[in-house]
Enzyme design. Structure first.
Site, mmCIF file in Angstrom:
data_model
loop_
_atom_site.group_PDB
_atom_site.id
_atom_site.type_symbol
_atom_site.label_atom_id
_atom_site.label_comp_id
_atom_site.label_asym_id
_atom_site.label_seq_id
_atom_site.Cartn_x
_atom_site.Cartn_y
_atom_site.Cartn_z
ATOM 1 N N ASP A 210 0.789 -1.208 -0.182
ATOM 2 C CA ASP A 210 -0.005 -0.041 -0.126
ATOM 3 C C ASP A 210 0.851 1.307 0.118
ATOM 4 O OD1 ASP A 210 -2.908 1.133 0.601
ATOM 5 O OD2 ASP A 210 -1.608 1.944 2.107
ATOM 6 N N GLU A 260 1.354 -0.281 -4.970
ATOM 7 C CA GLU A 260 0.551 0.557 -5.252
ATOM 8 C C GLU A 260 1.541 2.105 -5.507
ATOM 9 O OE1 GLU A 260 -3.385 3.065 -3.585
ATOM 10 O OE2 GLU A 260 -1.689 2.331 -2.051
#
Length: 548
Positions: A210, A260
């Site tokens: 993330d 990401e």
């Protein structure tokens, strides 16, 4: 499990995998308390097998106070009791693997929860303590330290600093309950490497990272003027050493990483995908692109060009747990996606959006590389508008109530049309309210309808797996950009139409804005997102897969 996993390294399944994103809280409720859980996922594994996906990516299922939907992790080695237990997670990973489905878990390196044992210790230890060195604690500015230490802006909007009782401030690029970690501290690096091993030892095949470009910070935490100063916390060079150490761990287990990575600079983006760093990264430019033939073609070309120099496969995604659902977005005047443009009450033509979403599904599934499908996209779910008094997303509150937040794409799934709450669980109302129309999207209804969105996804994923034209061959070690992109060749087409070939005679045609168009020469029609017209032409907002 570590001993027998490296063999998977020789099978580069991730280059053309279909990966299904599971937001556990909203997928299926196994114990009837209104919250999705691991028991619910296990009960739906046959559905996922029939859908035809290769892997499941789970958003965080760890212990969390849910200040940001689970992305505020209190303990990476504990499953949140709302979802189940560690033993259940291990059983789910094993059962899915026996059915041919791999598991990818989420890691959030930028921050932890304010309930994490490290942060509690830092608060108790006081200013200047070793415990506070694991985070970014600073004295404030102003006469009495009453002003934040710098002028940074939170990723959620507003000031990314909170002052504690003893006068120190701590940095949180996201919600107040998500204190940023200090990645210059060796203990932070050691802990995350141990967490990676913990989950690889339990049989996961990959890890999604993330906010992968945010963890490293300029140690001086200076003020920042965009366009003038080097960015103090986005895409810093120190990150690459961190991910190289992670890659060495993944290679021991035959595991993979997907990052990401939101970056506009193609060269900087590609650095994260070098052979000794991450395996893949999310393709966020394609996801946010408007329903426009020229813009989408540019997004595809740019994506393939970004990945080619490092030999990494592209990834394609239309929606995720942060983004307005595809059916809704494509039914609006502005069909792109931008967090800053989200607003309540935006007019939407769901019939138009559904037609485009069906065509977009065939487009994304036909492109070379891996594809991600967010749960509920295969049901054609629209974005739900959540009553203001039921919104939980911190983005809504930090915007002062102007941003509807991300809860609208996180509403619990409908499974059974004639069951309470569309079969999500038992008789308990789900944690987010389902719209009254939800039952008509139920999986059991769509499974029996050959023209439903679910049937379209099932057929497309089956063809994607069985038709040789969809195969992605890893580029040779000395391949150049022209070789890596060779599996897609654009065909001449009219305005508003995208048409390309893959290998073995596979053709994809998408009519985004033109009048009904003649199909290229072909021997058979494999699949269409909607009916052809009476003359066998492809109508507007329709896609077709052909075999030449």
């Amino acid at each position: 499990m570590a001993a027998n996993q490296p063999a998977e390294a020789t099978v580069e399944w991730w280059r053309d995998a279909a990966i299904y994103q599971v937001y556990v809280r909203s997928f299926a409720d196994g114990d009837g308390d209104g919250t999705g859980d691991l028991a619910g996922v296990r009960s739906r594994l046959p559905y996922l097998v029939e859908l035809g996906v290769d892997a499941l990516w789970f958003t965080p299922w760890y212990l969390s106070p849910l200040a940001d939907g689970g992305y505020d992790v209190a303990d990476y080695r504990t499953i949140d009791p709302a979802f189940g237990t560690l033993a259940e997670a291990e059983k789910l990973i094993a059962e899915a693997r026996e059915l041919g489905i791999r598991t990818i878990v989420d890691i959030v390196p930028n921050h932890v929860s304010d309930q994490h044992v490290w942060f509690k210790a830092a608060l108790a230890a006081g200013p200047g303590s070793p415990e506070r060195e694991l985070f970014h604690f600073r004295a404030g500015r102003g006469t009495d330290g009453e002003l934040p230490p710098n002028n940074w802006v939170s990723e959620f909007g507003g000031v990314p600093w909170t002052r504690v009782a003893d006068g120190d401030w701590y940095l949180h690029l996201f919600a107040t309950g998500q204190p940023d970690l200090n990645w210059a501290h060796p203990a932070v690096r050691r802990e995350h490497e141990d967490v990676l091993r913990f989950w690889f030892d339990r049989g996961v095949s990959g890890v999604r990272i993330d906010s992968a470009v945010l963890p490293a910070k300029d140690p001086g935490l200076p003020d920042f003027t965009p366009g003038v100063d080097a960015h103090p916390f986005v895409d810093r060079d120190e990150l690459h050493d961190i991910y190289r150490s992670w890659r060495a761990i993944a290679d021991e287990y035959g595991g993979i990483f997907v990052g990401e990575v939101w970056l506009p600079d193609a060269e900087r983006f590609a650095r994260y995908l070098r052979p000794d760093e991450l395996h893949t990264a999310f393709n966020l430019s394609f996801m946010s692109c408007p329903w426009d033939a020229d813009l989408l073609r540019t997004a595809v070309d740019d994506t393939l060009a970004e990945h080619a120099p490092v030999g990494a496969p592209a990834t394609w995604v239309l929606c995720n747990h942060d983004v307005t659902r595809t059916v809704t977005r494509y039914g609006r005047e502005d069909t792109g996606f931008d967090f800053a443009a989200k607003a309540f009450g935006t007019p939407t033509d769901l019939e138009l959006g559904t037609r485009r979403a069906r065509a977009a599904a065939l487009l994304s599934l036909a492109l070379p590389g891996a594809v991600y499908v967010y749960q509920g996209e295969e049901l054609g779910l629209p974005e739900a508008e959540i009553p203001r008094d039921r919104i939980e997303d911190p983005m809504h509150f930090r915007s002062g109530g102007t941003d509807p937040g991300r809860d609208g794409c996180r509403v619990p799934l409908p499974w059974t049309a004639d069951a309470p709450y569309a079969g999500f669980g038992a008789d308990t109302e789900p944690w987010l309210p389902q719209p009254e129309s939800w039952a008509k999207y139920a999986a059991d209804l769509q499974a029996g309808d050959p023209h439903s969105m679910l049937s379209l996804y099932r057929q497309a994923l089956r063809l994607r797996r069985t038709e040789p034209g969809f195969a992605v061959v890893p580029p040779a070690g000395d391949a150049g950009p022209e070789d890596a992109g060779a599996q897609l060749t654009w065909l001449e087409s009219g305005p508003g139409v995208l048409s390309f070939t893959r290998t073995d005679g596979l053709i994809c045609v998408v009519n985004l804005a033109g009048p009904p168009t003649e199909l290229p020469g072909h021997t058979s029609v494999l699949l269409t997102s909607g009916p052809l017209d009476d003359e066998g032409r492809l109508p507007q907002d329709t896609a077709a897969w052909l075999r030449s």
